[in-house]
Design a protein around this motif. Structure first.
Motif, PDB file in Angstrom:
ATOM      1  N   THR A 162      40.678  41.810  30.872  1.00 26.97           N
ATOM      2  CA  THR A 162      40.803  41.591  32.309  1.00 26.97           C
ATOM      3  C   THR A 162      42.136  42.073  32.873  1.00 26.97           C
ATOM      4  OG1 THR A 162      41.570  39.375  31.755  1.00 26.97           O
ATOM      5  CG2 THR A 162      39.291  39.575  32.489  1.00 26.97           C
ATOM      6  N   GLU A 171      40.961  35.274  32.044  1.00 31.53           N
ATOM      7  CA  GLU A 171      42.203  35.820  31.503  1.00 31.53           C
ATOM      8  C   GLU A 171      43.128  34.725  30.983  1.00 31.53           C
ATOM      9  OE1 GLU A 171      44.182  37.987  34.561  1.00 31.53           O
ATOM     10  OE2 GLU A 171      45.937  38.481  33.348  1.00 31.53           O
ATOM     11  N   LEU A 217      37.866  36.350  37.324  1.00 26.93           N
ATOM     12  CA  LEU A 217      38.369  37.097  36.171  1.00 26.93           C
ATOM     13  C   LEU A 217      39.715  36.533  35.723  1.00 26.93           C
ATOM     14  CD1 LEU A 217      37.452  40.799  37.065  1.00 26.93           C
ATOM     15  CD2 LEU A 217      36.041  38.996  36.053  1.00 26.93           C
ATOM     16  N   ARG A 218      40.486  36.040  36.668  1.00 30.39           N
ATOM     17  CA  ARG A 218      41.786  35.451  36.321  1.00 30.39           C
ATOM     18  C   ARG A 218      41.606  34.170  35.494  1.00 30.39           C
ATOM     19  NH1 ARG A 218      47.051  36.685  35.455  1.00 30.39           N
ATOM     20  NH2 ARG A 218      48.440  35.016  36.120  1.00 30.39           N
ATOM     21  N   ARG A 263      42.031  39.739  40.727  1.00 31.43           N
ATOM     22  CA  ARG A 263      41.341  38.954  39.702  1.00 31.43           C
ATOM     23  C   ARG A 263      41.192  37.489  40.097  1.00 31.43           C
ATOM     24  NH1 ARG A 263      44.907  42.130  36.699  1.00 31.43           N
ATOM     25  NH2 ARG A 263      46.123  40.400  35.865  1.00 31.43           N
TER      26      ARG A 263
END
Ligand SMILES: Cc1cc2nc3c(=O)[nH]c(=O)nc-3n(C[C@H](O)[C@H](O)[C@H](O)COP(=O)(O)OP(=O)(O)OC[C@H]3O[C@@H](n4cnc5c(N)ncnc54)[C@H](O)[C@@H]3O)c2cc1C
Ligand code: FES
Ligand code: FES
Lengths: 152, 300
Positions: free
Chosen positions: B91, B74, B70-71, B100
């Protein structure tokens, strides 16, 4: 099963179970700064770095450490002491249980972000919970730490 | 805590798929969700040896590997540029940076959680999923299938076309890193509005509403159009109650969020607004409830 990885800069070997969690492994290997503060991947107390990125060691399989670089507070002694001094001075360390995980994330933030403003600092550190401080003292400490060269 | 007797990191998708067909195995993405489940399995299948952590971009589309964190969504400049910063916005409130860096897009979509920010966001973009068994299918179709039916498969990638749509995203949360009380993504492509709502608290779904061309140009028409889209939009959804809020409260919030996001998109026009606006949007993108009532008070 056997795995090899780097722990705080040194190549190490460990005998693990298929479902061993990284947090339990690094604690067993002497890195007692790493704490478990919750059962829900939510508190940030277990933060370590995997290849320089902060991760929750309570939610990583030890088997995934194979070939990677794992860093805990024990491997960042000088920096940790310096940042920890600001935390103590500002009263951000009460029971202190959250401090190692918090410092690991502060030091990761310092490497990843370029002069973060207050909003960016808060966002980066939002995953580190503290039951004692109310966060204001921590925020003051982080700001002072990041500006320490100017402060002199 | 999850328990297993064997750990395997397959080096091919075929191997991973064959292993995952056994009931006694479990596929591990980022492990953030799995580790909380109280299950005992023979084999953990770790997908981290398949080169699926990364985002490829070409002229036509983005191909996002299932193990992309997820990072990475992002902070990916291309994705955020193309879609007005919504990947950062959807996110950045999920638990914390460390979390994340672990949680994956594959686990998020495969899990099809009702509260999912990621599912809400991707549904507004008409994304596709690439499954190892079964190939490519629209995400909307995949998201509507119960988990039990799609069990024992590997999600390989998410595909997103660059079709020139603009998009905006917002959630309401009781506290900034809590699960969303409501998640909303609105996209605009040509004369079509696409509205996706998640955390109702049911799983996200999306609907399309056509622009009312006749109203175009009259004084104040944009505001009128946003109000109309929001009213029409909420009619297409059901809203339920849970500890975070009642269905009625969610319905009121949904109408407000859709209207604001539609206004935001009208303000941007149709083409290229890029990272700058994404960042600006994200600095004040999420309303906590107190912000919200303050804003409403200011209006009165
Ligand atoms: C405390 C907490 C708070 C959260 N808050 C939010 C939030 O506010 N908003 C939000 O959107 N999400 C939230 N989530 C969900 C999170 O973002 C992830 O979606 C979730 O953790 C699953 O991702 P993972 O990579 O950890 O998957 P895992 O836990 O590894 O897997 C989840 C499920 O998907 C399966 N799976 C994983 N990858 C694949 C694949 N490639 N192919 C087939 N099956 C696969 C696994 O077998 C498992 O059943 C939260 C999760 C937790 C634990
Ligand atoms: S122990 Fe709480 S997040 Fe890891
Ligand atoms: S100082 Fe006690 S939890 Fe933070």
């Amino acid at each position: 099963m056997k795995i090899q990885f780097q722990l705080n800069g040194k190549p190490v070997q460990a005998e693990i179970q298929p479902d061993t969690i990284l947090l339990d492994l690094v604690r067993k290997m002497g890195c007692k700064s790493v704490k478990r503060g919750c059962e829900t991947s939510n508190c940030g107390l277990c933060t370590v770095w995997m290849d320089e990125k902060p991760v929750l060691s309570c939610s990583v399989l030890a088997a995934r450490a194979e070939g990677r670089r794992i860093t805990t507070l024990e491997g960042l002694e000088k920096e940790a002491q310096e940042a920890g001094r600001y935390l103590a001075e500002e009263g951000g360390e009460q029971c202190g249980f959250c401090s190692p995980g918090f410092l690991m994330n502060v030091l990761a933030m310092e490497r990843e972000l370029d002069s973060p403003d207050e909003e960016e600092i808060k966002e980066y550190l939002a995953g580190n919970l503290c039951r004692c401080s109310g966060y204001m003292s921590q925020l003051r400490a982080v700001k002072r730490y990041l500006n320490r060269r100017k402060e002199g | 805590m999850i328990q297993a007797k064997e750990y395997v990191r397959p080096s091919s998708l075929e191997e991973a798929y064959q292993l995952c067909r056994r009931r006694s195995s479990v596929v591990a993405g980022g492990m953030m969700w799995l580790k909380m489940e109280n299950i005992q399995k023979q084999t953990i299948i770790d997908l981290s040896g398949l080169g699926l952590a990364g985002i490829e971009e070409d002229e036509e589309q983005f191909r996002i590997g299932a193990m992309t964190t997820l990072r990475m969504l992002e902070t990916h400049p291309g994705l955020n540029q193309e879609f007005d910063g919504i990947f950062r916005e959807c996110t950045r409130h999920i638990v914390g940076v460390q979390f994340r860096n672990g949680a994956t897009v594959g686990g998020s979509i495969y899990g099809r959680f009702g509260f999912s920010d990621i599912l809400t966001c991707l549904l507004a973009l008409d994304a596709y999923v690439e499954l190892y068994y079964g190939g490519v299918m629209p995400l909307a179709q995949f998201a509507a299938i119960p988990r039990s039916i799609t069990e024992r498969n590997i999600l390989v990638r998410i595909l997103i076309k660059k079709d020139g749509r603009r998009a905006a995203y917002r959630t309401v949360r009781r506290a900034s890193t809590d699960f969303p009380l409501l998640a909303c993504c609105v996209a605009k492509k040509g004369g079509q509005w696409q509205i996706s709502l998640g955390a109702r608290p049911q799983r996200a779904k999306a609907v399309v509403i056509s622009e009312n061309e006749e109203s175009c140009g009259a004084e104040g028409w944009e505001e009128q159009e946003a109000i109309r889209i929001a009213k029409e939009g909420v009619k297409a959804f059901s809203f339920g109650s849970n500890l975070r809020g009642s269905g009625e409260y969610r319905r009121v919030l949904a109408e407000l969020l859709i209207r604001r996001l539609a206004r935001q998109l009208q303000g941007q026009g149709e083409a290229g607004s890029g990272m700058g606006s994404g960042r600006e949007q994200s600095k004040n993108g999420t309303m906590t409830e107190s912000d919200q009532s303050r804003k409403e008070d200011n209006r009165r």
